[in-house]
Design an enzyme around this catalytic site. Sequence first.
Site, PDB file in Angstrom:
ATOM      1  N   SER A 151      18.221 -88.224  -1.182  1.00  0.00           N
ATOM      2  CA  SER A 151      18.625 -89.227  -0.212  1.00  0.00           C
ATOM      3  C   SER A 151      19.771 -88.695   0.670  1.00  0.00           C
ATOM      4  CB  SER A 151      19.004 -90.521  -0.933  1.00  0.00           C
ATOM      5  OG  SER A 151      19.129 -91.590  -0.040  1.00  0.00           O
ATOM      6  N   ASP A 304       7.851 -93.798   0.276  1.00  0.00           N
ATOM      7  CA  ASP A 304       9.230 -94.093   0.669  1.00  0.00           C
ATOM      8  C   ASP A 304       9.252 -94.956   1.929  1.00  0.00           C
ATOM      9  OD1 ASP A 304      11.980 -94.020   1.257  1.00  0.00           O
ATOM     10  OD2 ASP A 304      12.166 -91.955   0.564  1.00  0.00           O
ATOM     11  N   HIS A 333      11.307 -95.078  -2.433  1.00  0.00           N
ATOM     12  CA  HIS A 333      12.468 -94.200  -2.307  1.00  0.00           C
ATOM     13  C   HIS A 333      13.056 -93.879  -3.673  1.00  0.00           C
ATOM     14  CE1 HIS A 333      15.853 -92.280  -0.389  1.00  0.00           C
ATOM     15  NE2 HIS A 333      16.702 -93.041  -1.047  1.00  0.00           N
TER      16      HIS A 333
END
Length: 356
Positions: A151, A304, A333
């Site tokens: 991320s 995601d 995600h």
Amino acid sequence: MKKLLQLKCLTIILSFSTFLYSEGNHKIFDLGDYQLENGVTLPNAKISYVTHGKLNQKKDNMIIVPSAYLGDHHGFDFLIDSDKALDPKKYFIVATDMFQNGLSSSPSNTAAPFNGPNFPLISIRDNVKAGYRLVTETFGVKKIYGVVGFSMGAQQAFQWGVSYPDFVEKIVGIAGSAVEYPHGKVRLEGFMSAIKADSSFQKGNYTSPPITGLKAGGAHWASWGWSQEWFRLGLYEEMGLNNTDEVIKWWEDFVLTWDANNLIALAKTWQNNNIGNTPGFNGNYSDALGSIKAEVLYMPSETDMYFHIEALTLEANMIPNVRLKVIPSLWGHIAGAGFSLEDAEFINKEIKEFYE
């Protein structure tokens, strides 16, 4: 078998959540008066970190693991163990905390005039430069073997390859991009607006946590963290949750453990991320990605909703020496954080093969 998998998944999640709230066992690297990319000097700046394993005699076995949003230096312990991708017997692992996460210099722990809402804008490059100073000044390394990030940690991982192209051999970017695209900026604005709408927020000058706003922010993340199919199939049961109300509460409780100004400051860093803004590239992220000399393992999550797979695939194609490996998961995600046993095993396997 289902109950066994559920138990294993829940164990991963509980340990992950505990580590996200952790404030122990970390060290502090003092940066002194630290000049940021925007020209502001942050006084008495510091970054937090932990280490695993030992630096070898050649000083060529270091792997940096930068933190992600809503995470700290323990966020990726699911990758660190003798039987996992980042083996402390083989590698010297340095897990760093981003500015603004409450452990490194942040709105919540910085004195006036940069306290609370007055904290200056931080770039991903500011974080990477601080990490570079940490590992070169503290450990005297001339080169590092790798960087692994998820991320916002992936944003940092890609930036390492552009900012220090001859310093990094191998980069792993998990469920993250080198650029924040317009839809992501809007989504993050929605999250920040939820917090700011709480009357007790007082433009960031609150005297007690803006609980209503933080809970609303948690509800925002609940709808984005996983995929639509994850909800439809009731995969939240693998987390020990019984329905969508409990999913929302899980996120509300999670976000409530964070300082509101820290969350907003981190979100602004995320919003403004563009690897093309590295000096010398004039905003051209394609040229910046094309300058990466390191081998790159680019690992988007198939479902995601933060970092869409089409955009990430295009980014991967701009990197000269890249291996694109899609995480085949319905966990959206969150797949990149190893919440499910299958995702954790897949990520560990791919990273282990890439580094070996």
